[in-house]
Design a protein around this motif. Structure first.
Motif, PDB file in Angstrom:
ATOM      1  N   ASP A 253       0.810  -1.212   0.000  1.00  0.00           N
ATOM      2  CA  ASP A 253       0.000   0.000   0.000  1.00  0.00           C
ATOM      3  C   ASP A 253       0.848   1.269   0.000  1.00  0.00           C
ATOM      4  N   ARG A 254       2.112   1.145   0.361  1.00  0.00           N
ATOM      5  CA  ARG A 254       3.011   2.299   0.310  1.00  0.00           C
ATOM      6  C   ARG A 254       4.344   1.873  -0.315  1.00  0.00           C
ATOM      7  N   GLY A 255       5.134   2.857  -0.698  1.00  0.00           N
ATOM      8  CA  GLY A 255       6.440   2.539  -1.272  1.00  0.00           C
ATOM      9  C   GLY A 255       7.514   3.394  -0.646  1.00  0.00           C
ATOM     10  N   LEU A 256       8.764   3.110  -1.005  1.00  0.00           N
ATOM     11  CA  LEU A 256       9.882   3.857  -0.435  1.00  0.00           C
ATOM     12  C   LEU A 256      10.114   5.119  -1.258  1.00  0.00           C
ATOM     13  N   SER A 257      10.413   6.185  -0.548  1.00  0.00           N
ATOM     14  CA  SER A 257      10.642   7.450  -1.240  1.00  0.00           C
ATOM     15  C   SER A 257      12.108   7.850  -1.097  1.00  0.00           C
ATOM     16  N   GLY A 258      12.611   8.456  -2.142  1.00  0.00           N
ATOM     17  CA  GLY A 258      14.001   8.904  -2.142  1.00  0.00           C
ATOM     18  C   GLY A 258      14.287   9.489  -3.498  1.00  0.00           C
ATOM     19  N   HIS A 259      15.531   9.874  -3.715  1.00  0.00           N
ATOM     20  CA  HIS A 259      15.856  10.526  -4.973  1.00  0.00           C
ATOM     21  C   HIS A 259      15.798   9.534  -6.144  1.00  0.00           C
ATOM     22  N   SER A 260      16.374   8.348  -5.936  1.00  0.00           N
ATOM     23  CA  SER A 260      16.306   7.297  -6.954  1.00  0.00           C
ATOM     24  C   SER A 260      15.019   6.491  -6.719  1.00  0.00           C
ATOM     25  N   ASP A 261      15.014   5.229  -7.116  1.00  0.00           N
ATOM     26  CA  ASP A 261      13.841   4.398  -6.816  1.00  0.00           C
ATOM     27  C   ASP A 261      13.814   3.973  -5.338  1.00  0.00           C
ATOM     28  N   ALA A 262      14.844   4.400  -4.573  1.00  0.00           N
ATOM     29  CA  ALA A 262      14.888   4.241  -3.104  1.00  0.00           C
ATOM     30  C   ALA A 262      14.929   2.785  -2.648  1.00  0.00           C
TER      31      ALA A 262
ATOM     32  N   GLY B 141      32.587  -0.467  -0.114  1.00  0.00           N
ATOM     33  CA  GLY B 141      33.430  -0.509   1.072  1.00  0.00           C
ATOM     34  C   GLY B 141      34.586  -1.492   0.938  1.00  0.00           C
ATOM     35  N   THR B 142      34.378  -2.592   0.243  1.00  0.00           N
ATOM     36  CA  THR B 142      35.443  -3.601   0.142  1.00  0.00           C
ATOM     37  C   THR B 142      36.662  -3.083  -0.610  1.00  0.00           C
ATOM     38  N   ILE B 143      36.471  -2.064  -1.446  1.00  0.00           N
ATOM     39  CA  ILE B 143      37.626  -1.504  -2.185  1.00  0.00           C
ATOM     40  C   ILE B 143      37.902  -0.063  -1.761  1.00  0.00           C
ATOM     41  N   GLY B 144      37.292   0.343  -0.639  1.00  0.00           N
ATOM     42  CA  GLY B 144      37.542   1.687  -0.126  1.00  0.00           C
ATOM     43  C   GLY B 144      37.170   2.775  -1.115  1.00  0.00           C
ATOM     44  N   ALA B 145      36.074   2.537  -1.852  1.00  0.00           N
ATOM     45  CA  ALA B 145      35.697   3.472  -2.927  1.00  0.00           C
ATOM     46  C   ALA B 145      34.570   4.402  -2.503  1.00  0.00           C
ATOM     47  N   GLY B 146      34.539   4.787  -1.222  1.00  0.00           N
ATOM     48  CA  GLY B 146      33.516   5.726  -0.769  1.00  0.00           C
ATOM     49  C   GLY B 146      32.167   5.050  -0.645  1.00  0.00           C
ATOM     50  N   ASP B 147      31.096   5.824  -0.832  1.00  0.00           N
ATOM     51  CA  ASP B 147      29.758   5.250  -0.723  1.00  0.00           C
ATOM     52  C   ASP B 147      28.930   5.620  -1.945  1.00  0.00           C
ATOM     53  N   ILE B 148      27.686   5.191  -1.931  1.00  0.00           N
ATOM     54  CA  ILE B 148      26.823   5.353  -3.108  1.00  0.00           C
ATOM     55  C   ILE B 148      26.679   6.834  -3.488  1.00  0.00           C
ATOM     56  N   GLY B 149      26.679   7.705  -2.473  1.00  0.00           N
ATOM     57  CA  GLY B 149      26.557   9.143  -2.733  1.00  0.00           C
ATOM     58  C   GLY B 149      27.784   9.724  -3.418  1.00  0.00           C
ATOM     59  N   THR B 150      28.950   9.084  -3.216  1.00  0.00           N
ATOM     60  CA  THR B 150      30.179   9.530  -3.883  1.00  0.00           C
ATOM     61  C   THR B 150      30.047   9.350  -5.392  1.00  0.00           C
ATOM     62  N   HIS B 151      29.410   8.244  -5.787  1.00  0.00           N
ATOM     63  CA  HIS B 151      29.351   7.887  -7.207  1.00  0.00           C
ATOM     64  C   HIS B 151      28.087   8.393  -7.891  1.00  0.00           C
ATOM     65  N   PHE B 152      27.001   8.479  -7.103  1.00  0.00           N
ATOM     66  CA  PHE B 152      25.703   8.892  -7.671  1.00  0.00           C
ATOM     67  C   PHE B 152      25.101   9.953  -6.756  1.00  0.00           C
ATOM     68  N   PRO B 153      25.632  11.187  -6.786  1.00  0.00           N
ATOM     69  CA  PRO B 153      25.193  12.208  -5.824  1.00  0.00           C
ATOM     70  C   PRO B 153      23.687  12.471  -5.941  1.00  0.00           C
ATOM     71  N   PRO B 154      22.952  12.507  -4.797  1.00  0.00           N
ATOM     72  CA  PRO B 154      21.517  12.802  -4.827  1.00  0.00           C
ATOM     73  C   PRO B 154      21.236  14.170  -5.428  1.00  0.00           C
ATOM     74  N   SER B 155      22.263  15.048  -5.417  1.00  0.00           N
ATOM     75  CA  SER B 155      22.074  16.394  -5.970  1.00  0.00           C
ATOM     76  C   SER B 155      22.070  16.378  -7.499  1.00  0.00           C
ATOM     77  N   ASP B 156      22.488  15.257  -8.102  1.00  0.00           N
ATOM     78  CA  ASP B 156      22.575  15.187  -9.567  1.00  0.00           C
ATOM     79  C   ASP B 156      21.219  14.746 -10.137  1.00  0.00           C
ATOM     80  N   PRO B 157      20.580  15.625 -10.944  1.00  0.00           N
ATOM     81  CA  PRO B 157      19.226  15.301 -11.419  1.00  0.00           C
ATOM     82  C   PRO B 157      19.152  14.029 -12.265  1.00  0.00           C
ATOM     83  N   GLN B 158      20.283  13.608 -12.830  1.00  0.00           N
ATOM     84  CA  GLN B 158      20.203  12.406 -13.686  1.00  0.00           C
ATOM     85  C   GLN B 158      19.837  11.143 -12.897  1.00  0.00           C
ATOM     86  N   TRP B 159      19.969  11.169 -11.563  1.00  0.00           N
ATOM     87  CA  TRP B 159      19.648   9.979 -10.770  1.00  0.00           C
ATOM     88  C   TRP B 159      18.238  10.036 -10.189  1.00  0.00           C
TER      89      TRP B 159
END
Ligand code: MG
Length: 380
Positions: A250-259, A272-290
Motif C-alpha cells: 500500500d506504500r512505497g519507499l521514497s528517495g531521490h532514486s527508486d529508493a 566498502g570492500t575496495i575503499g571506494a567511498g559510498d553510493i553518494g560519492t558515485h551517484f550524488p543525490p544532488s545530480d538530477p540524472q539519478w
C-alpha cells in the motif's frame, strides 16, 4: 651487449579452441581477470622492461581492449612463428626482447630477473624446469621409458638479443613450424642459456588447467568484507522496490532514486570492500540524472569497480528490517535479481528479513532499513 630498449612481446593471437571456451583462452578470465591481463601487468610493471607489445589476431582488437585497455599491439600471422615475426618487426630499435606466450598468465618477477641477468652474457636465455614424471613413448600400449634426467621443460618468457633472434627468424626454414623461439636461435648456431623456471609459468591449455591456475593464484588474493546500511521512508503513492523487485504494497519507499534500500545497502558494502567511498560519492543525490533512477545500475557499477581492481565477489548477505510487507514470498525473486546484477550465482546471495518488534521507526512502519555485508577477494 647492445644498448637500446628492452621490450616484452606477448604472443596472444591464438584462437584457443582446446580450452573448451568459445572465447580464445587468452581473453578468458582466470583468477579474477582476463588471462592476458595478468602477464601484461607483470611485464609492464617490471623496471627492466621499457615497453610491452601484444601480438593479436586481426579480429581481436576489441577483445584486447576489453581485457587490458588501450595497450600497444600489433597484428600477428597464421602461426605462432609468424606472429612473433610480426612482433619483432614492430619493436624498432629494441636491443633485448622477452617473448612470452599469453597462455602462461603468471610471470614471477624472479624469473624475469634471471633472464635479464643471463642475457648479459649470451644471445638467448630460457626458463626451464626438470621433468618429474616418468616419461615413456606412447602407442597402442605403453612404450619404452625415456630417461628423464637429461630432459627439461622449456617455458616462456624467452629472452633474446633482438638482432640475433631477428636473424634466426629470417633464416628459418618456413616449411617447419617452431614451437618456441629458442630452437630457432639454436638453429643458427647460437647458444641459449637456461635459467631456473617456475611452476607458476605452466601453460594453460585444457579446461582443468584453469582450475589449477586459479588454485596457484589464490595465495596472492586476500579476503575483504565490508558492510552497508540504508534507510528510506515509506510513503503513500510510491512504488515499493526492494532487492530490484517491484513488490505490491500500500506504500512505497521514497528517495531521490527508486529508493531501493536493499540494493543501496549492498552497493555500499561492495564499495566498502575496495575503499571506494559510498553510493553518494558515485551517484550524488544532488545530480538530477539519478532522479527516479533504477538502483540496479548503482549495484552493477559497484561490481564493475570491484572487478576493475581484480576483485572476485564471493558472497553478499542482506538483512531487511521491516514489519511489512512480508519478504519471504519475494526472497527468491530478489536473490535471482541481485545475483544477475552482480553476475554471480544465486547461492552466493543470501537474503534475510526481520522485524524490530514494532519498536522504532521500522516498528511504526515509517520506513524500511537494510543492512548488508559483502565479501570479496582482491590481489594482495
Ligand atoms: Mg538509499
Amino acid at each position: 651487449m647492445q644498448t637500446g630498449p628492452t621490450v616484452a612481446l606477448i604472443v596472444a593471437a591464438g584462437q584457443g579452441t582446446r580450452s573448451g571456451s568459445a572465447t580464445p583462452k587468452q581473453f578468458t578470465p582466470v583468477a579474477g581477470r582476463p588471462m592476458i591481463a595478468h602477464a601484461h601487468a607483470a611485464l609492464a610493471a617490471h623496471p627492466g622492461i621499457d615497453r610491452v607489445v601484444v601480438v593479436i589476431g586481426d579480429t581481436q582488437a576489441d577483445a584486447l581492449h576489453a581485457a587490458v585497455g588501450e595497450v600497444d599491439h600489433v597484428f600477428g600471422g597464421a602461426t605462432r612463428r609468424e606472429s612473433v615475426a610480426a612482433g619483432l618487426a614492430a619493436i624498432g630499435d629494441a636491443a633485448r626482447v622477452l617473448i612470452h606466450d599469453a597462455a602462461r598468465p603468471f610471470v614471477p618477477v624472479a624469473v624475469v630477473e634471471r633472464l635479464l641477468a643471463a642475457l648479459d652474457g649470451t644471445p638467448g636465455a630460457v626458463p626451464a624446469l626438470p621433468v618429474a614424471d616418468t616419461l615413456a613413448r606412447s602407442g597402442a600400449a605403453l612404450g619404452d621409458i625415456v630417461p628423464r634426467d637429461a630432459l627439461v621443460r622449456v617455458q616462456t618468457p624467452q629472452a633474446f638479443d633482438v638482432a640475433a633472434i631477428r636473424r634466426a627468424h629470417a633464416d628459418w626454414d618456413n616449411s617447419v613450424e617452431a614451437t618456441d623461439d629458442a630452437q630457432m636461435l639454436r638453429a643458427i648456431g647460437l647458444d641459449v642459456a637456461m635459467v631456473e623456471g617456475d611452476p607458476m609459468l605452466d601453460k594453460i591449455t585444457y579446461p582443468a588447467d584453469f582450475a589449477l591456475a586459479e588454485a596457484r593464484a589464490l595465495p596472492a588474493l586476500v579476503s575483504r568484507s565490508a558492510t552497508g546500511y540504508d534507510v528510506h521512508r515509506l510513503e503513500a503513492g510510491e512504488e515499493l522496490w526492494l532487492g530490484g523487485v517491484l513488490i505490491p504494497h500500500d506504500r512505497g519507499l521514497s528517495g531521490h532514486s527508486d529508493a531501493d534500500v536493499a540494493l543501496h545497502a549492498i552497493t555500499d558494502a561492495l564499495l566498502g570492500t575496495i575503499g571506494a567511498g559510498d553510493i553518494g560519492t558515485h551517484f550524488p543525490p544532488s545530480d538530477p540524472q539519478w532522479r527516479g533512477a533504477e538502483s540496479g545500475q548503482f549495484l552493477a557499477h559497484a561490481a564493475t569497480l570491484v572487478r576493475a581492481e581484480g576483485g572476485i565477489i564471493d558472497f553478499v548477505d542482506l538483512t531487511l528490517i521491516c514489519e511489512a510487507p512480508r519478504i519471504g514470498p519475494h526472497r527468491a525473486a530478489m536473490r535471482s535479481r541481485i545475483a544477475a546484477l552482480l553476475t554471480i550465482a544465486e547461492r552466493q546471495v543470501s537474503i534475510k528479513a526481520t522485524t524490530s518488534e514494532r519498536l522504532g521507526f521500522t516498528g511504526r512502519q515509517e520506513g524500511i532499513a537494510a543492512q548488508a555485508i559483502a565479501t570479496i577477494r582482491v590481489p594482495a
